[in-house]
Design a protein around this motif. Structure first.
Motif, PDB file in Angstrom:
ATOM      1  N   THR A  64       0.828  -1.211   0.000  1.00 12.88           N
ATOM      2  CA  THR A  64       0.000   0.000   0.000  1.00 12.88           C
ATOM      3  C   THR A  64       0.858   1.254   0.000  1.00 12.88           C
ATOM      4  O   THR A  64       0.429   2.309  -0.469  1.00 12.88           O
ATOM      5  CB  THR A  64      -0.944   0.060   1.207  1.00 12.88           C
ATOM      6  OG1 THR A  64      -0.182   0.081   2.429  1.00 12.88           O
ATOM      7  CG2 THR A  64      -1.894  -1.143   1.220  1.00 12.88           C
ATOM      8  N   THR A 126      -3.864   7.131  -3.490  1.00 11.10           N
ATOM      9  CA  THR A 126      -4.319   8.030  -2.423  1.00 11.10           C
ATOM     10  C   THR A 126      -3.115   8.652  -1.722  1.00 11.10           C
ATOM     11  O   THR A 126      -2.815   8.334  -0.571  1.00 11.10           O
ATOM     12  CB  THR A 126      -5.194   7.278  -1.405  1.00 11.10           C
ATOM     13  OG1 THR A 126      -4.478   6.101  -0.969  1.00 11.10           O
ATOM     14  CG2 THR A 126      -6.517   6.863  -2.008  1.00 11.10           C
ATOM     15  N   CYS A 135      -4.808   2.621  -1.887  1.00  9.91           N
ATOM     16  CA  CYS A 135      -5.771   1.765  -1.213  1.00  9.91           C
ATOM     17  C   CYS A 135      -6.263   0.750  -2.226  1.00  9.91           C
ATOM     18  O   CYS A 135      -6.195   0.977  -3.436  1.00  9.91           O
ATOM     19  CB  CYS A 135      -6.943   2.575  -0.666  1.00  9.91           C
ATOM     20  SG  CYS A 135      -6.483   3.785   0.589  1.00  9.91           S
ATOM     21  N   TYR A 137      -9.568  -1.469  -3.301  1.00  7.87           N
ATOM     22  CA  TYR A 137     -11.010  -1.575  -3.110  1.00  7.87           C
ATOM     23  C   TYR A 137     -11.514  -2.849  -3.761  1.00  7.87           C
ATOM     24  O   TYR A 137     -11.305  -3.077  -4.952  1.00  7.87           O
ATOM     25  CB  TYR A 137     -11.710  -0.358  -3.711  1.00  7.87           C
ATOM     26  CG  TYR A 137     -13.213  -0.393  -3.616  1.00  7.87           C
ATOM     27  CD1 TYR A 137     -13.856  -0.744  -2.428  1.00  7.87           C
ATOM     28  CD2 TYR A 137     -13.997  -0.062  -4.717  1.00  7.87           C
ATOM     29  CE1 TYR A 137     -15.233  -0.772  -2.347  1.00  7.87           C
ATOM     30  CE2 TYR A 137     -15.381  -0.073  -4.645  1.00  7.87           C
ATOM     31  CZ  TYR A 137     -15.999  -0.432  -3.459  1.00  7.87           C
ATOM     32  OH  TYR A 137     -17.366  -0.463  -3.385  1.00  7.87           O
ATOM     33  N   LEU A 144     -12.366  -2.214   1.753  1.00  7.49           N
ATOM     34  CA  LEU A 144     -11.274  -1.355   1.326  1.00  7.49           C
ATOM     35  C   LEU A 144     -10.068  -1.637   2.209  1.00  7.49           C
ATOM     36  O   LEU A 144     -10.169  -1.610   3.437  1.00  7.49           O
ATOM     37  CB  LEU A 144     -11.666   0.126   1.479  1.00  7.49           C
ATOM     38  CG  LEU A 144     -10.568   1.133   1.143  1.00  7.49           C
ATOM     39  CD1 LEU A 144     -10.444   1.312  -0.361  1.00  7.49           C
ATOM     40  CD2 LEU A 144     -10.833   2.470   1.829  1.00  7.49           C
ATOM     41  N   SER A 146      -6.936   0.019   3.377  1.00  6.85           N
ATOM     42  CA  SER A 146      -6.589   1.436   3.345  1.00  6.85           C
ATOM     43  C   SER A 146      -5.138   1.730   3.672  1.00  6.85           C
ATOM     44  O   SER A 146      -4.727   2.897   3.658  1.00  6.85           O
ATOM     45  CB  SER A 146      -7.492   2.221   4.308  1.00  6.85           C
ATOM     46  OG  SER A 146      -7.244   1.839   5.654  1.00  6.85           O
ATOM     47  N   THR A 149      -3.611   5.244   4.995  1.00  2.99           N
ATOM     48  CA  THR A 149      -4.294   6.453   4.527  1.00  2.99           C
ATOM     49  C   THR A 149      -5.469   6.812   5.425  1.00  2.99           C
ATOM     50  O   THR A 149      -5.665   7.976   5.776  1.00  2.99           O
ATOM     51  CB  THR A 149      -4.759   6.276   3.069  1.00  2.99           C
ATOM     52  OG1 THR A 149      -3.614   6.149   2.221  1.00  2.99           O
ATOM     53  CG2 THR A 149      -5.590   7.464   2.602  1.00  2.99           C
ATOM     54  N   LEU A 176     -12.138   7.975  -1.135  1.00  2.00           N
ATOM     55  CA  LEU A 176     -12.606   6.981  -0.171  1.00  2.00           C
ATOM     56  C   LEU A 176     -14.010   7.267   0.342  1.00  2.00           C
ATOM     57  O   LEU A 176     -14.834   6.358   0.465  1.00  2.00           O
ATOM     58  CB  LEU A 176     -11.629   6.875   1.006  1.00  2.00           C
ATOM     59  CG  LEU A 176     -10.166   6.579   0.623  1.00  2.00           C
ATOM     60  CD1 LEU A 176      -9.342   6.337   1.875  1.00  2.00           C
ATOM     61  CD2 LEU A 176     -10.052   5.410  -0.348  1.00  2.00           C
ATOM     62  N   VAL A 185     -13.454  -0.830   6.171  1.00  2.00           N
ATOM     63  CA  VAL A 185     -12.117  -0.289   5.964  1.00  2.00           C
ATOM     64  C   VAL A 185     -11.140  -1.089   6.816  1.00  2.00           C
ATOM     65  O   VAL A 185     -11.177  -1.029   8.046  1.00  2.00           O
ATOM     66  CB  VAL A 185     -12.059   1.208   6.340  1.00  2.00           C
ATOM     67  CG1 VAL A 185     -10.647   1.760   6.131  1.00  2.00           C
ATOM     68  CG2 VAL A 185     -13.067   2.005   5.510  1.00  2.00           C
ATOM     69  N   THR A 187      -7.500  -1.565   7.914  1.00  2.00           N
ATOM     70  CA  THR A 187      -6.411  -0.602   8.005  1.00  2.00           C
ATOM     71  C   THR A 187      -5.051  -1.277   8.162  1.00  2.00           C
ATOM     72  O   THR A 187      -4.959  -2.477   8.424  1.00  2.00           O
ATOM     73  CB  THR A 187      -6.650   0.334   9.196  1.00  2.00           C
ATOM     74  OG1 THR A 187      -6.688  -0.460  10.401  1.00  2.00           O
ATOM     75  CG2 THR A 187      -7.979   1.075   9.056  1.00  2.00           C
TER      76      THR A 187
END
Length: 210
Positions: A64, A126, A135, A137, A144, A146, A149, A176, A185, A187
């Motif tokens: 990422t 992003t 990210c 999706y 997602l 992420s 972010t 997003l 989301v 993370t």
């Protein structure tokens, strides 16, 4: 119908940037089925990640972003299973500080789709936490990934080199918060959240950043 599922492995190690070091726990996400997986952010512990993969084919090790705590195990994992490491080219400057002698194998581009187990991970560029932050999706999974972010409670950190607060706020607002509110989301650190949970909170950050 996709048979893909999401698995979480948490690894621990050191995040180093700008001369500082911090102990961190990272979320390593595996997306796939019993046959094949994508590894999202190979952090810290290659042996643990390979054990979680098991005998499955690794389609790619996707980064990422290239802060060391998200990529430090990527070459060992990728080389062990013969998979490519994919990174957005804008993050090569960060990648090279951790792996000066090993380039990524391929580039991530906005709008690209990484296919695994009958589902697709769509790349969303992003920037903000890092120049090449992305990210992923997965609309069929309502998910997602992420990176750093977006977290539960707000944007990722922007206080160090190659990061920028207005840029990350713009990325979150434009890329997003436009996703369905029930999107989960997942993370890079800490607990998962949803787009709908974060949208009202983030509006305050957006207003403050203007």
């Amino acid at each position: 119908m996709s048979g893909a599922r999401v698995e979480l492995l948490t690894t621990s190690g050191v995040f180093a940037l700008d001369g500082g070091e911090w102990e961190v726990d990272n979320n390593v996400w595996l997306v796939g089925d019993d046959e094949e997986v994508v590894v999202v952010d190979a952090a810290h512990d290659a042996d643990a990640i390979l054990a979680a993969v098991g005998g499955r084919r690794v389609v790619a090790v996707v980064c990422t972003h290239a802060h060391n705590d998200h990529v430090n195990a990527a070459p060992a994992v990728a080389d062990a299973v013969g998979a490519p490491i994919l990174l957005h080219p804008d993050d090569r400057v960060l990648w090279d500080t951790t792996h000066p002698d090993r380039a990524p194998d391929g580039e991530l581009a906005d709008g690209q789709t990484v296919a695994v187990a009958g589902t697709g991970l769509r790349v969303l560029h992003t920037p903000g936490h890092a120049p090449g932050a992305v990210c992923l999706y997965a609309p069929e999974l309502g998910t997602l990934f992420s990176g750093d972010t977006l977290f539960r409670g707000g944007p990722g950190a922007t206080g160090r080199s190659y990061s920028d607060f207005p840029t990350i706020v713009g990325s979150i607002r434009d890329r997003l918060l436009t996703l369905p509110p029930d999107t989960v989301v997942r993370t890079g650190h800490g607990d998962s959240t949803t787009v709908g949970e974060e949208a009202p909170h983030l509006q305050e950050w957006i207003d403050r950043g203007h």
